[in-house]
Design an enzyme around this catalytic site. Structure first.
Site, short mmCIF file in Angstrom:
data_model
loop_
_atom_site.label_atom_id
_atom_site.label_comp_id
_atom_site.label_asym_id
_atom_site.label_seq_id
_atom_site.Cartn_x
_atom_site.Cartn_y
_atom_site.Cartn_z
N CYS A 133 43.05 79.99 59.29
CA CYS A 133 41.64 79.91 60.11
C CYS A 133 41.07 81.22 60.50
CB CYS A 133 42.10 79.08 61.22
SG CYS A 133 43.62 79.49 62.10
N HIS A 246 37.85 80.28 67.58
CA HIS A 246 38.55 81.53 67.39
C HIS A 246 37.53 82.67 67.33
CE1 HIS A 246 42.48 79.83 66.57
NE2 HIS A 246 42.80 80.08 65.39
O1 25A Z 1 55.63 73.22 61.34
P1 25A Z 1 54.90 74.66 61.36
O2 25A Z 1 54.65 75.29 60.16
O3 25A Z 1 55.74 75.59 62.61
O4 25A Z 1 53.56 74.04 62.37
C1 25A Z 1 53.44 74.23 63.73
C2 25A Z 1 52.18 73.39 64.12
O5 25A Z 1 51.07 73.97 63.54
C3 25A Z 1 50.20 72.96 63.20
C4 25A Z 1 50.62 71.69 63.06
O6 25A Z 1 49.78 71.15 64.26
C5 25A Z 1 52.22 71.94 63.68
O7 25A Z 1 52.62 71.06 64.60
N1 25A Z 1 49.41 73.37 62.10
C6 25A Z 1 49.96 73.69 60.83
N2 25A Z 1 48.99 74.14 60.19
C7 25A Z 1 47.86 74.30 60.77
C8 25A Z 1 46.54 74.89 60.62
N3 25A Z 1 46.46 75.47 59.55
C9 25A Z 1 48.14 74.01 62.05
N4 25A Z 1 47.47 74.08 63.18
C10 25A Z 1 46.04 74.62 62.82
N5 25A Z 1 45.64 75.10 61.48
P2 25A Z 1 49.89 69.82 65.11
O8 25A Z 1 50.89 69.96 66.24
O9 25A Z 1 48.45 69.47 65.57
O10 25A Z 1 50.02 68.55 63.95
C11 25A Z 1 51.30 68.16 63.83
C12 25A Z 1 51.09 67.11 62.66
O11 25A Z 1 52.04 67.09 61.67
C13 25A Z 1 53.13 65.97 61.83
N6 25A Z 1 54.34 66.20 61.34
C14 25A Z 1 55.08 67.18 62.07
N7 25A Z 1 56.27 67.01 61.52
C15 25A Z 1 56.23 65.89 60.51
C16 25A Z 1 54.96 65.42 60.59
N8 25A Z 1 54.67 64.35 59.77
C17 25A Z 1 55.39 63.98 59.04
N9 25A Z 1 56.50 64.34 58.66
C18 25A Z 1 57.19 65.50 59.32
N10 25A Z 1 58.36 65.88 59.48
C19 25A Z 1 52.57 65.63 63.20
O12 25A Z 1 52.99 64.23 63.52
C20 25A Z 1 51.34 65.86 63.51
O13 25A Z 1 50.40 64.66 62.87
P3 25A Z 1 53.94 63.74 64.65
O14 25A Z 1 54.08 62.20 64.34
O15 25A Z 1 55.26 64.38 64.37
O16 25A Z 1 53.52 64.09 66.05
C21 25A Z 1 52.42 63.69 66.49
C22 25A Z 1 52.66 63.02 67.92
O17 25A Z 1 54.38 62.93 68.37
C23 25A Z 1 54.23 63.68 69.59
N11 25A Z 1 55.04 64.51 69.59
C24 25A Z 1 55.27 65.62 68.63
N12 25A Z 1 56.65 66.03 68.92
C25 25A Z 1 57.42 65.41 69.64
C26 25A Z 1 56.33 64.38 69.99
N13 25A Z 1 57.05 63.33 70.77
C27 25A Z 1 58.13 63.52 71.06
N14 25A Z 1 59.17 64.42 70.81
C28 25A Z 1 58.65 65.27 70.12
N15 25A Z 1 59.33 66.25 69.82
C29 25A Z 1 52.98 64.24 69.78
O18 25A Z 1 52.39 64.52 71.12
C30 25A Z 1 51.83 63.29 68.86
O19 25A Z 1 51.38 62.20 69.74
O1 L14 Z 2 48.72 80.02 58.60
O2 L14 Z 2 47.10 80.02 65.74
O3 L14 Z 2 47.55 78.14 59.05
O4 L14 Z 2 49.24 79.42 65.70
C1 L14 Z 2 49.24 78.48 61.60
C2 L14 Z 2 49.26 78.92 62.99
C3 L14 Z 2 46.90 79.29 61.53
C4 L14 Z 2 46.99 79.93 62.98
C5 L14 Z 2 48.24 79.20 59.72
C6 L14 Z 2 48.09 79.35 65.37
C7 L14 Z 2 48.38 79.35 61.01
C8 L14 Z 2 48.20 79.00 63.93
#
Ligand code: 25A
Ligand code: L14
Length: 340
Positions: A133, A246
Site C-alpha cells: 500500500c 497512510h
Molecule cells: O497473514 P499475514 O500475511 O500476516 O496477514 C496479516 C493481516 O494482514 C492483512 C489481513 O487483513 C491479515 O489479517 N492484510 C494482508 N494483506 C494486506 C494488504 N495488502 C492486508 N491488509 C492490508 N493490505 P484482515 O485481518 O483484514 O483480513 C483477514 C482476512 O483473511 C481471512 N483469512 C485469514 N486466514 C484465512 C483466511 N481466509 C481463508 N483461509 C485462511 N486460512 C480472514 O477471514 C479475513 O477475511 P477470517 O474468517 O479468518 O476472519 C475474519 C473474522 O473472524 C474473526 N477472527 C479473526 N481471527 C479470529 C477471529 N475470531 C476468533 N478467533 C480468532 N483467532 C474476525 O474478527 C472477523 O470477524
Molecule cells: O505488504 O500496515 O501488503 O501492517 C501488509 C502489512 C502492507 C502493510 C503488505 C501493515 C503489507 C500492512
C-alpha cells in the site's frame, strides 16, 4: 468470444481489504456474474451484501476456484502461498494483495497508472501482484516526475494507519484509546507496543542491517514498478494512531531541475492524482479526507533548499482502497478489457 460477465472470487472476503473489494466492484459496476466469497472456517456461513443480494461466505479449499475467471486474494501471504497457484491452475487469473509473489521475476507487479502494460506478463503464471500500500501511493506520484526529470534518489518516511494491519488492528486502536480515557489497563495484541497516543517505528519484521521488511518492500517494489534499478530509495516506516489512510513525507532528487511550480503542473495532469495544495488556506492532504476516496492526494509541494534539484511533498491515500482493493479492481478492469 468475449464474456459479458465474469465470475469473481474474493479470498479473505471478511477482512478489512476484502470488504473494500466487494464495495469497489459494486461501485465501479464491474460486470460480475457470480461473486464467490471465501474466508476461513471462522467466517463461513456469514452473509455479506453485494448488489443488494445476500451472499454466503464459504470456506476456502482446493475446490473453491471452479469456473472462477478472476480471484482477488487478501488473506495473508501464507494463504496466497497455498492457494494462488491452485486458482491459476483452475483457469482463473489471480490478483494477489500479499507480498508473497511481488518480487518474483515472472510475476508482474502492477499499478495501472504507472505500468499497466506489465499486466501482459500474467500469462506466465496466471498471477498478478498488487504492490504494498505505501509503495502504490508513492509511485503514482513519482512516475510522472520520473518521466519529466529522472528521479535519482527518494527519501521517504511513512505515517501508516492501523487498518493496514487488518480489522483487528483497527479495533485495537479503538479499545486502547477507550481504555486509557477510562483509566483502565491497556491490552496489546496486534502491535508490539501500545499504539494509542503513540508512534511505533516498526512495521513487519526487522531484517539484518536494521531495515524492516516493510521498508525493504518500498525500496524493492519501487524499482520493479518503475522498471529502473538505478533509482536510489531509502525508507522509514512508522505506525501512527490513525484508523485509515497512510501519509508519506517524500523527498526526491532529480537529474533535471524542476521548480515547485513545474511539479504542481505535472501532478495536476497526472492520472490518479488529486493536487491538494493551498497552504495559505490550510489546505493539504490528510488521512481523514482521503478515507473513502480513490485519489492519491499530493500537497506541501516545495523545493528542497538544501540541494540543487530537490523536491519535498506529502502524499496521502486510503490504504484499503488505492493501497489495496481499488488497485486490484483496476487491474481486473484492464484484464477484462484487454485480455480475457
Ligand atoms: O497473514 P499475514 O500475511 O500476516 O496477514 C496479516 C493481516 O494482514 C492483512 C489481513 O487483513 C491479515 O489479517 N492484510 C494482508 N494483506 C494486506 C494488504 N495488502 C492486508 N491488509 C492490508 N493490505 P484482515 O485481518 O483484514 O483480513 C483477514 C482476512 O483473511 C481471512 N483469512 C485469514 N486466514 C484465512 C483466511 N481466509 C481463508 N483461509 C485462511 N486460512 C480472514 O477471514 C479475513 O477475511 P477470517 O474468517 O479468518 O476472519 C475474519 C473474522 O473472524 C474473526 N477472527 C479473526 N481471527 C479470529 C477471529 N475470531 C476468533 N478467533 C480468532 N483467532 C474476525 O474478527 C472477523 O470477524
Ligand atoms: O505488504 O500496515 O501488503 O501492517 C501488509 C502489512 C502492507 C502493510 C503488505 C501493515 C503489507 C500492512
Amino acid at each position: 468470444m468475449k464474456k459479458e460477465k465474469y465470475n469473481v472470487a474474493i479470498v479473505g472476503a471478511t477482512g478489512a481489504v476484502g470488504e473494500q473489494m466487494r464495495e469497489v466492484l459494486e461501485e465501479r459496476l464491474f460486470p460480475v456474474d457470480e461473486l464467490r466469497l471465501l474466508a476461513s472456517e471462522r467466517s463461513a456461513g456469514k452473509y455479506l451484501n453485494f448488489q443488494s443480494k445476500q451472499i454466503r461466505v464459504d470456506v476456502l479449499d482446493e475446490n473453491s476456484f471452479e469456473n472462477i475467471d478472476i480471484a482477488l486474494f487478501s488473506a495473508g501471504g501464507s494463504v496466497s502461498d497455498k492457494f494462488a497457484s491452485i486458482a491459476a491452475r483452475a483457469g482463473g487469473v489471480v490478483v494477489d494483495n500479499t507480498a508473497r509473489f511481488r518480487m518474483e521475476p515472472d510475476v508482474p507487479l502492477v499499478v495501472p497508472e504507472v505500468n499497466a502494460k506489465a499486466i501482459t506478463e500474467y500469462k506466465k503464471r496466471g498471477i498478478i501482484a498488487n504492490p504494498n500500500c505505501s509503495t502504490i501511493q508513492m509511485v503514482v506520484a513519482l512516475k510522472p516526475i520520473h518521466d519529466a526529470a529522472r528521479i535519482k534518489r527518494v527519501v521517504v518516511s511513512t505515517y501508516q494507519s492501523t487498518s493496514g494491519a487488518g480489522r483487528k488492528a483497527m479495533e485495537e486502536l479503538g479499545r486502547q484509546t477507550a481504555a486509557i480515557l477510562n483509566m483502565r489497563e491497556v491490552e496489546k495484541d496486534k502491535f508490539p507496543h501500545q499504539i494509542a497516543f503513540n508512534c511505533i517505528p516498526h512495521i513487519d519484521v526487522f531484517l539484518p542491517g536494521g531495515y524492516t521488511k516493510e521498508e525493504k518492500k518500498m525500496i524493492d517494489e519501487t524499482k520493479k514498478i518503475l522498471a529502473d534499478d538505478s533509482i536510489k530509495v531509502t525508507a522509514t516506516c512508522v505506525r501512527v494512531p490513525v484508523f485509515c489512510g497512510h501519509s508519506e513525507s517524500v523527498n526526491i532528487e532529480t537529474e533535471k531541475k524542476l521548480s515547485a511550480k513545474d511539479v504542481k503542473a505535472i501532478l495536476r495532469e497526472a492520472p490518479g492524482i488529486l493536487l491538494v495544495d493551498a497552504p495559505e488556506e490550510n489546505v493539504y492532504p490528510m488521512p481523514l479526507d482521503a478515507t473513502g476516496t480513490d485519489a492519491t492526494m499530493v500537497g506541501r509541494i516545495r523545493e528542497d533548499e538544501s540541494i540543487p534539484n530537490g523536491i519535498n511533498m506529502w502524499i496521502v491515500a486510503d490504504n484499503l482502497r488505492k493501497g489495496a482493493a481499488l488497485n486490484a479492481v483496476q487491474i481486473a478492469e484492464i484484464l477484462i478489457r484487454d485480455y480475457i
